[in-house]
Design an enzyme around this catalytic site. Structure first.
Site, mmCIF file in Angstrom:
data_model
loop_
_atom_site.group_PDB
_atom_site.id
_atom_site.type_symbol
_atom_site.label_atom_id
_atom_site.label_comp_id
_atom_site.label_asym_id
_atom_site.label_seq_id
_atom_site.Cartn_x
_atom_site.Cartn_y
_atom_site.Cartn_z
ATOM 1 N N LEU A 192 -2.619 -37.074 -32.409
ATOM 2 C CA LEU A 192 -2.825 -38.281 -33.212
ATOM 3 C C LEU A 192 -2.680 -39.537 -32.374
ATOM 4 O O LEU A 192 -3.250 -40.573 -32.673
ATOM 5 C CB LEU A 192 -1.792 -38.349 -34.340
ATOM 6 C CG LEU A 192 -1.900 -37.285 -35.414
ATOM 7 C CD1 LEU A 192 -0.698 -37.371 -36.351
ATOM 8 C CD2 LEU A 192 -3.181 -37.473 -36.204
ATOM 9 N N GLY A 193 -1.869 -39.436 -31.374
ATOM 10 C CA GLY A 193 -1.640 -40.628 -30.569
ATOM 11 C C GLY A 193 -0.715 -40.276 -29.436
ATOM 12 O O GLY A 193 -0.044 -39.237 -29.446
ATOM 13 N N GLY A 200 2.173 -42.154 -26.827
ATOM 14 C CA GLY A 200 2.930 -43.350 -26.502
ATOM 15 C C GLY A 200 3.565 -43.172 -25.146
ATOM 16 O O GLY A 200 3.326 -42.167 -24.456
ATOM 17 N N TYR A 201 4.373 -44.124 -24.753
ATOM 18 C CA TYR A 201 5.020 -44.037 -23.465
ATOM 19 C C TYR A 201 6.067 -42.919 -23.473
ATOM 20 O O TYR A 201 6.310 -42.260 -22.473
ATOM 21 C CB TYR A 201 5.686 -45.380 -23.142
ATOM 22 C CG TYR A 201 6.241 -45.422 -21.748
ATOM 23 C CD1 TYR A 201 5.394 -45.629 -20.657
ATOM 24 C CD2 TYR A 201 7.598 -45.237 -21.522
ATOM 25 C CE1 TYR A 201 5.893 -45.646 -19.374
ATOM 26 C CE2 TYR A 201 8.113 -45.257 -20.233
ATOM 27 C CZ TYR A 201 7.257 -45.462 -19.168
ATOM 28 O OH TYR A 201 7.758 -45.472 -17.907
ATOM 29 N N PHE A 202 6.677 -42.711 -24.653
ATOM 30 C CA PHE A 202 7.814 -41.799 -24.738
ATOM 31 C C PHE A 202 7.459 -40.445 -25.330
ATOM 32 O O PHE A 202 8.219 -39.504 -25.233
ATOM 33 C CB PHE A 202 8.923 -42.426 -25.595
ATOM 34 C CG PHE A 202 9.353 -43.753 -25.072
ATOM 35 C CD1 PHE A 202 10.283 -43.823 -24.056
ATOM 36 C CD2 PHE A 202 8.820 -44.930 -25.573
ATOM 37 C CE1 PHE A 202 10.675 -45.049 -23.544
ATOM 38 C CE2 PHE A 202 9.210 -46.150 -25.075
ATOM 39 C CZ PHE A 202 10.141 -46.213 -24.046
ATOM 40 N N VAL A 233 2.072 -37.458 -30.037
ATOM 41 C CA VAL A 233 2.239 -37.149 -31.459
ATOM 42 C C VAL A 233 1.053 -36.313 -31.935
ATOM 43 O O VAL A 233 -0.102 -36.640 -31.641
ATOM 44 C CB VAL A 233 2.351 -38.443 -32.296
ATOM 45 C CG1 VAL A 233 2.572 -38.115 -33.757
ATOM 46 C CG2 VAL A 233 3.478 -39.320 -31.783
ATOM 47 N N LYS A 245 6.263 -35.091 -33.177
ATOM 48 C CA LYS A 245 6.375 -35.971 -32.015
ATOM 49 C C LYS A 245 7.053 -35.179 -30.911
ATOM 50 O O LYS A 245 8.164 -34.683 -31.102
ATOM 51 C CB LYS A 245 7.232 -37.172 -32.450
ATOM 52 C CG LYS A 245 7.317 -38.269 -31.469
ATOM 53 C CD LYS A 245 7.932 -39.485 -32.153
ATOM 54 C CE LYS A 245 7.946 -40.666 -31.267
ATOM 55 N NZ LYS A 245 8.238 -41.888 -31.992
ATOM 56 N N ASP A 293 13.012 -52.419 -32.410
ATOM 57 C CA ASP A 293 11.661 -52.390 -31.820
ATOM 58 C C ASP A 293 10.614 -52.539 -32.926
ATOM 59 O O ASP A 293 9.638 -51.794 -32.980
ATOM 60 C CB ASP A 293 11.468 -51.074 -31.056
ATOM 61 C CG ASP A 293 10.272 -51.133 -30.111
ATOM 62 O OD1 ASP A 293 9.679 -52.219 -29.961
ATOM 63 O OD2 ASP A 293 9.926 -50.081 -29.537
ATOM 64 N N ARG A 310 2.859 -51.710 -33.952
ATOM 65 C CA ARG A 310 2.634 -50.361 -33.397
ATOM 66 C C ARG A 310 3.646 -49.366 -33.956
ATOM 67 O O ARG A 310 3.425 -48.155 -33.899
ATOM 68 C CB ARG A 310 2.708 -50.386 -31.862
ATOM 69 C CG ARG A 310 4.053 -50.818 -31.328
ATOM 70 C CD ARG A 310 4.144 -50.888 -29.806
ATOM 71 N NE ARG A 310 5.432 -51.463 -29.427
ATOM 72 C CZ ARG A 310 5.690 -52.762 -29.354
ATOM 73 N NH1 ARG A 310 4.719 -53.636 -29.603
ATOM 74 N NH2 ARG A 310 6.893 -53.230 -29.050
ATOM 75 N N ASN A 311 4.756 -49.864 -34.466
ATOM 76 C CA ASN A 311 5.801 -48.985 -35.001
ATOM 77 C C ASN A 311 5.868 -48.977 -36.530
ATOM 78 O O ASN A 311 6.882 -48.607 -37.112
ATOM 79 C CB ASN A 311 7.159 -49.365 -34.413
ATOM 80 C CG ASN A 311 7.269 -48.920 -32.973
ATOM 81 O OD1 ASN A 311 6.653 -47.918 -32.597
ATOM 82 N ND2 ASN A 311 8.013 -49.660 -32.169
ATOM 83 N N ASP A 359 10.039 -45.238 -36.204
ATOM 84 C CA ASP A 359 10.641 -45.438 -34.890
ATOM 85 C C ASP A 359 11.948 -46.220 -34.902
ATOM 86 O O ASP A 359 12.265 -46.875 -33.928
ATOM 87 C CB ASP A 359 9.630 -46.186 -33.991
ATOM 88 C CG ASP A 359 9.166 -45.274 -32.873
ATOM 89 O OD1 ASP A 359 9.372 -44.064 -33.002
ATOM 90 O OD2 ASP A 359 8.630 -45.778 -31.878
HETATM 91 P P1 ADP Z 1 5.975 -43.960 -28.682
HETATM 92 O O1 ADP Z 1 7.224 -44.342 -29.435
HETATM 93 O O2 ADP Z 1 6.219 -43.030 -27.556
HETATM 94 O O3 ADP Z 1 5.166 -45.166 -28.295
HETATM 95 P P2 ADP Z 1 4.801 -43.493 -31.196
HETATM 96 O O4 ADP Z 1 5.864 -43.006 -32.079
HETATM 97 O O5 ADP Z 1 4.485 -44.949 -31.291
HETATM 98 O O6 ADP Z 1 5.093 -43.111 -29.707
HETATM 99 O O7 ADP Z 1 3.477 -42.689 -31.530
HETATM 100 C C1 ADP Z 1 2.252 -42.890 -30.860
HETATM 101 C C2 ADP Z 1 1.099 -42.899 -31.868
HETATM 102 O O8 ADP Z 1 1.068 -41.677 -32.608
HETATM 103 C C3 ADP Z 1 1.204 -43.990 -32.927
HETATM 104 O O9 ADP Z 1 0.670 -45.182 -32.470
HETATM 105 C C4 ADP Z 1 0.377 -43.395 -34.061
HETATM 106 O O10 ADP Z 1 -0.986 -43.626 -33.853
HETATM 107 C C5 ADP Z 1 0.654 -41.918 -33.965
HETATM 108 N N1 ADP Z 1 1.733 -41.499 -34.894
HETATM 109 C C6 ADP Z 1 3.065 -41.529 -34.674
HETATM 110 N N2 ADP Z 1 3.756 -41.054 -35.749
HETATM 111 C C7 ADP Z 1 2.834 -40.716 -36.690
HETATM 112 C C8 ADP Z 1 2.922 -40.177 -38.034
HETATM 113 N N3 ADP Z 1 4.096 -39.906 -38.605
HETATM 114 N N4 ADP Z 1 1.771 -39.983 -38.703
HETATM 115 C C9 ADP Z 1 0.580 -40.275 -38.119
HETATM 116 N N5 ADP Z 1 0.430 -40.774 -36.872
HETATM 117 C C10 ADP Z 1 1.540 -41.001 -36.148
#
Ligand code: ADP
Length: 512
Positions: free
Chosen positions: A260-261, A263-265, A268, A282, A375, A379-380, A393
């Protein structure tokens, strides 16, 4: 009261006869409540200690019967049990509730004569009080106008489809939402506990009467009410009742689907739990920097935080690396990507303000629980099917991300952070409020980058000297004033989230 219940729920006539026939409420017993509340734990079937009182002598001694005047619930959805203690049931099944603990209740499934069929644990949001407003097919509970629109404009609904909901705004109360051809009209229902009306000259003693009236008579400029809006099955707030307290699960119970996505950490993925429930999985990229005890403690706190506008944490898998964090799935992804998408670009200012109000609502709950996000940014925040926004987050972000913030200076989200958080690491609800002001900027610019012309270091320097972003194009004046208040240099001068939610609610252009 009996009459009212019979009218609301004629299918339960046998049960009402048993409850109302020759029974006289003794002092303190109270009888069945006719109000709209769902909770109401004081039904006459329970002693003050919460024990179930023995039913009065039964004509069939081998069969257990539901206590006289106990609160009866009806299943509004079928449910497939996921654990041996849980009951599977069909829509329309009747229950007498034995104990209410959080979202999972212990209940007896009963037949129409009150005979007990079996006992087990059930998800409370699949039940409605048999005599309650929640039981009406057109009552949708707490919902804002955008969710109502999404439901009414969904498949299966024609012109005249309608629902009654309770507004998310504190001062609005009930609202009647009706579909015309391709749009939805919202009517505030005026009155108090005993009088309900949309048009002053037609007053009713219940919402049921109001609906009956407008099913036959025309509502000004709208016509008569047609069929109740089609319902969408709710999701349970947990994977099953057991994961409320036991959230460490084996990875084998989850299957990974598409990404789905990233991130740096973490990466997902969309996934499934035991092929029953859709979840977001995640997968943490590195757990070497993690303080494991702190991680577990934070998960414990997060499991206790529950709010309509916060992402629900279902479970974690930490027996082996990489760690999995399992949360509810949000179909439209992050608010940032939503705002930048064609669908997001089409949202009008009322819809955008509402998204801000939803985030403020979730943050106000965190504020009440003395929990700090650290944070907060578009984006969160995640967006669900009906444009519901949920803050994500929080909590774990600190444990996962802080080691990086300390060791890798550039990872600090400078453009969202309050000056005192950057300079002295002083995070508070008020530093979250600063970030919320930046999030409002992101919302009103449909996902624009804050301080577009400045680098991180420049932002910190300029902001410390008093620089603030100018109002985005087309940003209403009241909204820019709210942003500036959030960016007050003194944390104490910034508003709290409770008042931010109220301000955003009351400044929207339309009724609700
Ligand atoms: P990080 O904290 O490492 O940056 P994220 O938690 O922001 O990672 O997740 C990265 C991407 O994954 C988000 O921008 C979003 O697009 C997707 N994502 C994260 N959690 C969910 C969720 N519960 N449902 C749908 N998409 C999600």
């Amino acid at each position: 009261m009996g009459e009212c219940l019979r009218k609301a729920c004629p299918c339960l006539e046998t049960l009402w006869q048993r409850i109302f026939s020759d029974k006289k409420a003794s002092p303190g017993e109270g009888g069945v409540h006719g109000g709209s509340g769902g909770g109401g734990g004081g039904g006459g079937g329970f002693s003050s200690s919460g024990e179930v009182r023995q039913p009065s002598p039964s004509p069939a001694p081998t069969l257990e019967r539901v206590p006289e005047s106990g609160c009866i619930y009806t299943a509004i959805w079928p449910f497939e049990s996921r654990h041996t203690d849980e009951l599977s049931f069909q829509e329309g099944d009747l229950f007498s509730v034995i104990s209410r603990s959080g979202d999972w209740w212990t209940a007896r499934r009963i037949d129409k004569n009150g005979r007990v069929l079996d006992t087990g644990i059930v998800p409370s949001n699949y039940l409605a009080r048999a005599e309650s407003l929640e039981m009406q097919p057109w009552y949708f509970g707490t919902m804002n106008r955008f969710e109502a629109q999404s439901h009414l404009l969904g498949p299966g609904n024609d012109r005249g489809a309608f629902l009654i909901r309770h507004s998310e705004k504190d001062n609005v109360g009930y609202v009647l939402s009706v579909r015309s051809l391709n749009r939805v009209k919202h009517f505030k229902i005026h009155g108090d506990e005993n009088i309900f009306y949309v048009e002053h000259n037609h007053q009713f003693s219940s919402l049921i009467d109001l609906v009956e009236h407008y099913s036959i008579n025309t509502l000004t400029n709208t016509g008569t009410l047609g069929n109740p809006c089609k319902r969408k099955k709710p999701t349970t707030p947990d994977l099953n009742h057991f994961t409320v307290d036991e959230w460490e699960l084996p990875k084998e119970e989850f299957t990974l689907e598409e990404e789905l996505g990233t991130g740096y950490f973490a990466d997902v993925y969309r996934g499934r739990w035991k092929n029953i429930i859709n979840v977001a999985i995640k997968i943490l990229k590195s757990d070497s920097e993690l303080n494991h005890r702190e991680f577990q403690r934070e998960v414990q706190i997060l499991k206790s935080l529950r709010h309509r506008h916060l992402i629900a944490l279902f479970a974690v898998c930490t027996a082996t690396t990489p760690y999995y964090i399992i949360t509810e799935l949000m179909e439209k992804g992050s608010l940032l990507s939503f705002l930048r998408s064609p669908e997001g670009q089409n949202q009008d200012i009322a819809a955008l303000v509402d998204m801000g109000a939803q985030v403020a609502d979730g943050m106000s709950y965190l504020e009440e629980k003395n929990s700090i996000h650290r944070d907060l940014a578009a984006r969160n925040v995640l967006v669900g099917e009906d444009y519901i926004c949920k803050v994500a987050d929080f909590g774990l972000a600190r444990v996962i991300k802080e080691p990086f913030y300390i060791t890798e200076d550039k990872k600090i989200p400078y453009k969202w952070s309050a000056p005192e958080a950057i300079s002295h690491g002083m995070f508070s609800n008020k530093s979250d409020v600063w970030s919320f002001g930046v999030l409002l900027y992101e919302i009103t610019t449909h996902g624009g980058v804050p301080y577009p012309a400045l680098s991180n270091q420049e932002v910190y320097e300029q902001v410390s000297r008093g620089y603030r972003m100018p109002a985005p194009a087309k940003c209403p004046d009241f909204l820019y004033k709210i942003m500036l208040k959030c960016w007050s240099a003194e944390p104490g001068d910034r508003p709290d989230f409770k008042s931010l939610k109220m301000q955003l609610d009351s400044s929207s252009y339309e009724l609700d």
